[in-house]
Each structure stands twice: as structure tokens, then as C-alpha cells.
Design a protein around this motif. Structure first.
Motif, PDB file in Angstrom:
ATOM      1  N   ILE A  66       0.788  -1.245   0.014  1.00  0.00           N
ATOM      2  CA  ILE A  66      -0.087  -0.084  -0.075  1.00  0.00           C
ATOM      3  C   ILE A  66       0.873   1.256  -0.038  1.00  0.00           C
ATOM      4  N   TRP A  67       1.692   1.312   1.085  1.00  0.00           N
ATOM      5  CA  TRP A  67       2.628   2.459   1.031  1.00  0.00           C
ATOM      6  C   TRP A  67       3.520   2.711  -0.281  1.00  0.00           C
ATOM      7  N   GLY A  68       4.233   1.484  -0.509  1.00  0.00           N
ATOM      8  CA  GLY A  68       5.024   1.540  -1.856  1.00  0.00           C
ATOM      9  C   GLY A  68       4.309   1.872  -3.199  1.00  0.00           C
ATOM     10  N   PHE A  69       2.968   1.608  -3.215  1.00  0.00           N
ATOM     11  CA  PHE A  69       2.286   1.988  -4.601  1.00  0.00           C
ATOM     12  C   PHE A  69       1.640   3.694  -4.265  1.00  0.00           C
ATOM     13  N   SER A  70       1.937   4.222  -2.973  1.00  0.00           N
ATOM     14  CA  SER A  70       1.351   5.545  -2.907  1.00  0.00           C
ATOM     15  C   SER A  70       1.914   6.441  -3.816  1.00  0.00           C
ATOM     16  N   PHE A  71       3.091   6.347  -4.090  1.00  0.00           N
ATOM     17  CA  PHE A  71       3.854   7.122  -5.160  1.00  0.00           C
ATOM     18  C   PHE A  71       3.540   7.117  -6.568  1.00  0.00           C
ATOM     19  N   LEU A  72       2.886   5.760  -6.768  1.00  0.00           N
ATOM     20  CA  LEU A  72       2.458   5.779  -8.256  1.00  0.00           C
ATOM     21  C   LEU A  72       0.902   6.506  -8.284  1.00  0.00           C
ATOM     22  N   LEU A  73       0.370   6.306  -6.970  1.00  0.00           N
ATOM     23  CA  LEU A  73      -1.024   6.945  -6.975  1.00  0.00           C
ATOM     24  C   LEU A  73      -0.929   8.350  -7.037  1.00  0.00           C
ATOM     25  N   ILE A  74      -0.110   8.981  -6.282  1.00  0.00           N
ATOM     26  CA  ILE A  74       0.116  10.326  -6.631  1.00  0.00           C
ATOM     27  C   ILE A  74       0.158  11.054  -7.786  1.00  0.00           C
ATOM     28  N   LYS A  75       1.178  10.206  -8.645  1.00  0.00           N
ATOM     29  CA  LYS A  75       1.528  10.389  -9.998  1.00  0.00           C
ATOM     30  C   LYS A  75       0.280  10.341 -11.002  1.00  0.00           C
ATOM     31  N   VAL A  76      -0.509   9.233 -10.845  1.00  0.00           N
ATOM     32  CA  VAL A  76      -1.625   9.259 -11.518  1.00  0.00           C
ATOM     33  C   VAL A  76      -2.622  10.238 -10.930  1.00  0.00           C
ATOM     34  N   GLY A  77      -2.801  10.682  -9.788  1.00  0.00           N
ATOM     35  CA  GLY A  77      -3.868  11.614  -9.216  1.00  0.00           C
ATOM     36  C   GLY A  77      -3.425  13.080  -9.737  1.00  0.00           C
ATOM     37  N   THR A  78      -1.972  13.294  -9.990  1.00  0.00           N
ATOM     38  CA  THR A  78      -1.632  14.682 -10.436  1.00  0.00           C
ATOM     39  C   THR A  78      -1.953  14.766 -12.037  1.00  0.00           C
ATOM     40  N   ASP A  79      -2.387  13.671 -12.598  1.00  0.00           N
ATOM     41  CA  ASP A  79      -2.420  13.850 -14.006  1.00  0.00           C
ATOM     42  C   ASP A  79      -3.648  14.486 -14.357  1.00  0.00           C
ATOM     43  N   GLY A  80      -4.667  14.480 -13.280  1.00  0.00           N
ATOM     44  CA  GLY A  80      -6.085  14.982 -13.451  1.00  0.00           C
ATOM     45  C   GLY A  80      -6.621  16.158 -12.605  1.00  0.00           C
ATOM     46  N   TYR A  81      -5.566  16.292 -11.521  1.00  0.00           N
ATOM     47  CA  TYR A  81      -5.977  17.266 -10.513  1.00  0.00           C
ATOM     48  C   TYR A  81      -4.680  17.906  -9.657  1.00  0.00           C
ATOM     49  N   ALA A  82      -4.902  19.154  -9.380  1.00  0.00           N
ATOM     50  CA  ALA A  82      -3.874  20.068  -8.916  1.00  0.00           C
ATOM     51  C   ALA A  82      -3.366  19.343  -7.617  1.00  0.00           C
ATOM     52  N   PRO A  83      -2.102  19.690  -7.495  1.00  0.00           N
ATOM     53  CA  PRO A  83      -1.307  18.933  -5.836  1.00  0.00           C
ATOM     54  C   PRO A  83      -2.185  19.187  -4.929  1.00  0.00           C
ATOM     55  N   PHE A  84      -2.595  20.509  -4.661  1.00  0.00           N
ATOM     56  CA  PHE A  84      -3.329  20.479  -3.424  1.00  0.00           C
ATOM     57  C   PHE A  84      -4.795  19.531  -3.185  1.00  0.00           C
TER      58      PHE A  84
END
Length: 340
Positions: free
Chosen positions: A47-65
């Protein structure tokens, strides 16, 4: 799960947890969990290892905040359900809430936002490796801020080795060619924020009388409020709701910031903080594998080599010489809210 006997607020995984005397009283027997602790340990690492991938995918559609707000909101919802099931109460002291507000900034709002901004320009693999430097920062800061943490040759050697590993990851001998300085600096500052928050928590929130779950849930709630204040100033309402980034943000919060807390909360109770915090050393490995295989990120030889050196140094900074005499020390168990 039962409440730890000496609750405190969150401490970064990979950062040695505080200890005090005297020896603890025997804990009452608890019901054996349905899943073996090794299975839960592996799940937490993933879960924690994949968190950085999920952040990258999330920032493809949303602003960092927006990514940070979404993960905090989802994580808070998970812990709110857990508190309701256990009929846990929120802290009542105004001073405790004040300290939790500061802790939420350094352990949640700030590092989560910095990692989200960093991954706009750096690969998730590099962000995951930068995250592994938290124990190094923690050791360096604790030598200054915590009088009971005495330097030893082994720990100082670990600190030096760890930062050599950082320079290897960054390709210092090439003049940091091709490195995005701003994004990398943000990721390193995010990893520095965790031990700053941990030291603050250690000084202010031990022995508050509230359960660890109540403290961590309240801390996430305050972090969510902090981001809610920031959002209207720095972002605008998205024109549409992209499916994949939305799912990534929800998973990041519900799993990486909510369920992960409950998993390590149980691991600390069952196998102790020393074993539970070993998850730190699996995070960059999994983050690197996920980034390379699923996102197609490039990986040069110095990245995995430097990561191994960083982890070796971090392990040395967490080691202690065994005491041959004296009473055993009680470990204040802390919630692992502050990671990923």
C-alpha cells in the motif's frame, strides 16, 4: 483492536520511536487477528509502496493541493468509521487540539502536498527513494533536539553512508545532469518534514490520555481542514472529474492514509514498533518497481544502487547497542499516520 497502553500521536515509519522507563505492566490477552501479521506487513508495504504511483496518477487530473485534500478527506473518513465502531472519543483538551494542528501540518498537510508537487516534475521512483531519507533526517535532528538520543559511531556512520547514497541516487558526479532540482528538493523537504513533526509530537503529545486512534483521526481531520482553507486560494473547481485520477486519489486516501494506519496500528500492538517500522525499507523498492513496470519510468544504474546505500545507512541510524544491565524500557507506541 485494543488501545495501546501509552498512546501518542503519529511518528514517521523508519524513525525510532521514543522510549521511557519503567517497564510496562503485562498487557491483557487480546483476540488473535484473522490474518497473520506477516500478511498484514506485506499488505502495508504494498500500500505505501504504491502510494507514489497513485500520487503521480492523481496529479494527471488534479492540482497537487486537490490530490492532498482528497487523500486526507478519504483517510479521515476511514478512521472516522473505525472510531465509531470502537466508540472512541475525540480529545477534549484544547491544548491537545492545538498540538495536533501543528502535527497535522508537519506530518500530513505539508509533506503530502510537497510530494504531490514534486511528482509533477520527477518520477515516482525518485519520490519513493527520497521518502526513504526520513530516518536519516530524523537521526540528524534528534541529535540536536532530543537530549536522550546520544550519537554513536555506528549511527553517525549510518548518517554519512545514507547521504552518500542520496548523492549516488542524484548522480552528483555528473553535476546532477538531467535532474529536476525543484521537484527533487520538494521531495527531500517532504521527507524532512516527517521527523520534524515526529519530534514535535514526542515533546508535546505523549501521555495525553486519548487513544492513539483518536489522536491520529483528529490529526487527519485537522489536516483536511488545513487543505480545505488552502484550496480556494490556490486552485479552482475542476471542469470535469476524470475517472482514473479520481480513483487514484480515493485509493491513496482510503488505503494509503486510512487503512494503512489501522494496519500498522495493529502491527505495532502485535509485534512491536521495531518490527513494524521495518516496512520503511520495503517502500522504495516497491515504489521503484511500480514506477518502472506500470508507468514506464526510466531507471539508471545509480538509482537502485544509491537506494540500497540509503537504506543501509538508514538501518544503521536506527540501530542501538544492546544494554547488558538495567530494567527494560517501555516503548511509547505511536500511530504511523505520517507516511505516504
Amino acid at each position: 483492536m485494543s488501545t495501546p497502553p501509552a498512546p501518542a500521536a503519529s511518528a514517521a515509519p523508519g524513525t525510532r520511536l521514543p522510549s521511557v522507563t519503567p517497564a510496562p505492566a503485562p498487557a491483557p490477552p487480546t483476540r488473535r487477528p484473522a490474518l497473520d501479521w506477516r500478511v498484514r506487513f506485506a499488505a502495508l508495504s504494498l500500500i505505501w509502496g504504491f502510494s507514489f504511483l497513485l500520487i503521480k496518477v492523481g496529479t494527471d487530473g488534479y492540482a497537487p493541493f486537490q490530490v492532498t485534500f482528497g487523500r486526507l478527506l478519504s483517510g479521515t473518513a476511514v478512521l472516522a468509521v473505525a472510531m465509531a465502531v470502537r466508540r472512541d472519543r475525540l480529545p477534549r483538551s484544547g491544548r491537545t487540539w492545538g498540538h495536533l494542528f501543528v502535527a497535522a501540518f508537519f506530518l500530513n498537510a505539508l509533506p503530502f502536498s510537497l510530494f504531490a508537487y514534486a511528482e509533477l516534475t520527477i518520477p515516482s521512483t525518485l519520490a519513493g527513494i527520497c521518502n526513504a531519507t526520513s530516518p536519516l533526517w530524523g537521526m540528524a535532528l534528534s541529535l540536536v533536539a532530543l537530549s536522550e538520543d546520544r550519537p554513536t559511531r555506528r549511527r553517525v556512520a549510518g548518517l554519512g553512508l545514507g547521504f552518500i547514497g542520496v548523492l549516488t541516487v542524484l548522480g552528483a558526479w555528473q553535476g546532477f545532469s538531467g535532474l529536476d532540482v525543484t521537484g527533487t528538493t520538494m521531495a527531500l523537504l517532504a521527507s524532512l518534514s516527517y521527523p520534524v513533526g515526529w519530534i514535535y509530537v514526542r515533546r508535546t503529545l505523549a501521555g495525553t490520555g486519548s487513544s492513539t486512534l483518536a489522536l491520529t483521526g483528529s490529526q487527519l481531520l485537522l489536516g483536511t481542514v488545513q487543505l480545505a482553507v488552502v484550496l480556494p486560494v490556490f486552485t479552482s473547481v475542476p471542469a470535469h472529474v476524470p475517472l482514473l485520477p479520481t480513483l487514484a486519489v480515493v485509493a491513496l486516501g482510503a488505503l494509503g492514509t486510512g487503512l494503512a494506519v489501522l494496519l500498522q496500528y495493529g502491527l505495532v500492538q502485535e509485534v512491536g514498533p521495531t518490527t513494524a517500522q521495518m516496512v520503511t525499507y520495503f517502500i522504495p523498492v516497491i515504489a521503484t518497481a511500480a514506477g518502472v513496470t506500470l508507468l514506464g519510468e526510466e531507471l539508471s544504474w545509480n538509482t537502485p544502487v544509491g537506494a540500497l546505500v540509503v537504506l543501509a545507512g538508514a538501518a544503521l541510524t536506527q540501530s542501538r547497542a544492546r544494554s547488558s544491565s538495567g530494567p527494560p524500557r517501555r516503548v511509547i507506541r505511536a500511530s504511523p499516520l505520517s507516511r505516504n
